[in-house]
Design an enzyme around this catalytic site. Structure first.
Site, PDB file in Angstrom:
ATOM      1  N   PRO A 178       1.935 -14.061 -28.809  1.00  0.00           N
ATOM      2  CA  PRO A 178       3.294 -13.759 -28.354  1.00  0.00           C
ATOM      3  C   PRO A 178       3.368 -12.679 -27.281  1.00  0.00           C
ATOM      4  CG  PRO A 178       2.906 -12.801 -30.524  1.00  0.00           C
ATOM      5  CD  PRO A 178       1.659 -13.555 -30.171  1.00  0.00           C
ATOM      6  N   CYS A 179       2.275 -11.999 -26.951  1.00  0.00           N
ATOM      7  CA  CYS A 179       2.359 -10.875 -25.997  1.00  0.00           C
ATOM      8  C   CYS A 179       1.524 -11.057 -24.742  1.00  0.00           C
ATOM      9  CB  CYS A 179       1.937  -9.576 -26.687  1.00  0.00           C
ATOM     10  SG  CYS A 179       3.130  -9.010 -27.882  1.00  0.00           S
ATOM     11  N   PHE A 180       0.202 -11.271 -24.896  1.00  0.00           N
ATOM     12  CA  PHE A 180      -0.693 -11.260 -23.731  1.00  0.00           C
ATOM     13  C   PHE A 180      -0.224 -12.188 -22.604  1.00  0.00           C
ATOM     14  CE2 PHE A 180      -4.866  -9.671 -25.872  1.00  0.00           C
ATOM     15  CZ  PHE A 180      -4.387  -8.386 -25.815  1.00  0.00           C
TER      16      PHE A 180
END
Ligand SMILES: NC(=O)c1ccc[n+]([C@@H]2O[C@H](COP(=O)([O-])OP(=O)(O)OC[C@H]3O[C@@H](n4cnc5c(N)ncnc54)[C@H](O)[C@@H]3O)[C@@H](O)[C@H]2O)c1
Length: 466
Positions: free
Chosen positions: A282-284
């Protein structure tokens, strides 16, 4: 039981009381960690089930160590859906709601602004000081722009002596959120003024166990730092994968050996300098894309972030090629690992799911397995693939086995399982988790006329053992 009732007996405590808006993958662990460190914490979520769960002492989300911390600290934890209660019964409010990426790759602030407006409205009836902390990942310029404006309009107060506003993102990885929150390398604080920043610094000094460096700055610097950290980490991953592809074409070269040695130079460092599959989660991916999009929007060149993204997408092509090279017509491929990393069920942007989907779309017979992510993956893959009940069951069905996450469960697969049915199988193991030199394999390899396992690297032309 309301927060007030629950904490009446401890109201004399000098520590600030905390509220956490958003009880998801980050918010729920944050409640538990602060409570574990002695803070009284009131969680709030628009999701009634999450509030009910927390009030009943159940973790609203799955995360290692979370339930244990809730069990140990129930007397300091409560939850509500009432913003008025959250604001009036606490001194500091953390906002940790989703900021989904838009088509332009910018994070959208609508949930943050919604929460901020409700916090602001509740503040109208409160006379004392209150600190609002944005923990959600937001685009640079948001906290001191749209968010501040929404807070000031809704509360009728200006950010200043009676109302503090900070940006304070977390640097955690799913699967180790509790540990990461207790042991951060660094605490990043974007502050509206020194008083607001100091309150937050004091909270972290007593809620962390790693004596982290504390970096205080203005909000836009903190916002840019947050996405810059993730953009640098993804650059390292793509760099390692770039070396891996080069090694595939260079006779005698081994990417794991090269990357380990490159990372041993302290100017480079070993963390995340490992080639395997593309990064997901969900972030990188989205932080990297947001960084590049920000650059484009400002007229600043962010070629490195764009190249990192391109190399990452290319990893899927490499895996697909490796499978197709080894899969004979009518054969079955097993994909082990559907989450974006071990120890989590999150499948967002996971290369395991993307690979399974691509293979199924190309008409291959695909069987998949993941210890935690199967239910989430079913929502995406539906009936296009078969879900095996165990890693071994998936291996038994397959002609080609692809290991997409370095889960300890796959490392523990007995070598004999790959020989089941005396079939020849190709194992594509970019993480090097499966011990191809295990006794079971070696024994089988020397049986005349039987070559049950061929291990291949990602590059189809290189076979480690045959
Ligand atoms: N998950 C990660 O690995 C990670 C890591 C670093 C940063 N972040 C950032 O943290 C933020 C939250 O991520 P998450 O993974 O915890 O999200 P999540 O979806 O797991 O949880 C968010 C929660 O907020 C609640 N919510 C939504 N709108 C609300 C509102 N107006 N008021 C109250 N509650 C509301 C939702 O019901 C949900 O329970 C995002 O900005 C994300 O980018 C996430």
């Amino acid at each position: 039981m309301t927060f007030t009732t629950k904490f009446q007996s401890t109201a004399s405590t000098s520590r600030p009381k905390l509220s956490v808006i958003g009880l998801g993958k980050l918010g729920a662990p944050m409640v538990a960690v602060f409570a574990h460190k002695g803070f009284e914490v009131l969680g709030l979520d628009t999701n009634r089930d999450f509030v009910k769960a927390l009030n009943e002492g159940r973790a609203p989300v799955q995360e290692p160590g979370l339930q244990e911390l809730i069990d140990q600290n129930r007397e300091r934890i409560a939850a509500t859906q009432d913003f008025h209660e959250a604001v009036h019964q606490t001194d500091v409010t953390f906002i940790i709601v989703p900021t989904p990426s838009g088509k332009d790759c910018f994070f959208t602030n609508r949930y943050v602004v919604d929460a901020i407006q409700r916090v602001g409205t509740a503040l109208r009836g409160k006379t004392g000081y209150h600190l609002v902390v944005v923990t959600s990942t937001v685009m640079p310029g948001s906290t001191d722009g749209e968010i501040r404006e929404a807070l000031e309009n809704a509360s009728g107060r200006s950010v200043g002596p009676k109302l503090g506003l900070c940006y304070n993102p977390e640097f955690i990885a799913l699967g180790s959120v509790v540990r990461d929150m207790l042991h951060p390398d660094m605490i990043l604080i974007g502050e509206s003024d020194p008083k607001a920043g100091q309150i937050l610094e004091d909270i972290y000094k007593s809620s962390t166990e790693s004596n982290p460096e504390i970096h205080r700055m203005n909000c836009v610097n903190a916002e840019l730092t947050k996405i810059s950290v993730n953009t640098f980490v993804t650059t390292k991953i793509s760099y390692a994968n770039m070396i891996s592809e080069l090694c595939d074409h260079l006779p005698g070269a081994d990417a794991h050996v090269v990357n380990r040695a490159v990372g041993a130079d302290s100017r480079v460092g070993n963390k995340y300098l490992k080639s395997a599959v593309g990064y997901g989660g969900p972030c990188f991916p989205r932080d990297n894309k947001a960084f590049a999009a920000l650059g484009r929007s400002l007229g600043a060149r962010c070629d490195l972030a764009e190249a990192t993204d391109l190399i990452n997408d290319h990893q899927l092509v490499r895996m697909m090629t490796a499978v197709e090279t080894h899969l004979t017509e009518g054969g079955t491929v097993a994909v082990l690992g559907l989450s974006y990393k071990p120890h989590t069920g999150v499948v967002e942007a996971s290369h395991g799911v993307l690979l399974a989907e691509r293979l199924a779309n190309a008409g291959y017979d695909v069987v998949v397995y993941d210890p935690l992510a199967s239910n989430n993956a079913k929502a995406i893959l539906a009936s296009s693939v078969d879900f095996a009940a165990s890693a071994e069951a998936a291996v038994h069905r397959a002609d080609v086995v692809v290991v997409m996450t370095p889960s300890p469960e796959y490392a523990a697969i007995d070598g004999e399982e790959f020989m089941q049915g005396n079939r020849q199988r190709v194992v594509i193991d970019p993480w090097n988790v499966i011990s191809l030199e295990s006794a079971a394999f070696a024994k089988q390899h020397i049986v005349p006329g039987v070559s049950p396992v061929i291990a291949a690297t990602v590059n189809p032309r290189r076979r480690l053992a045959a």
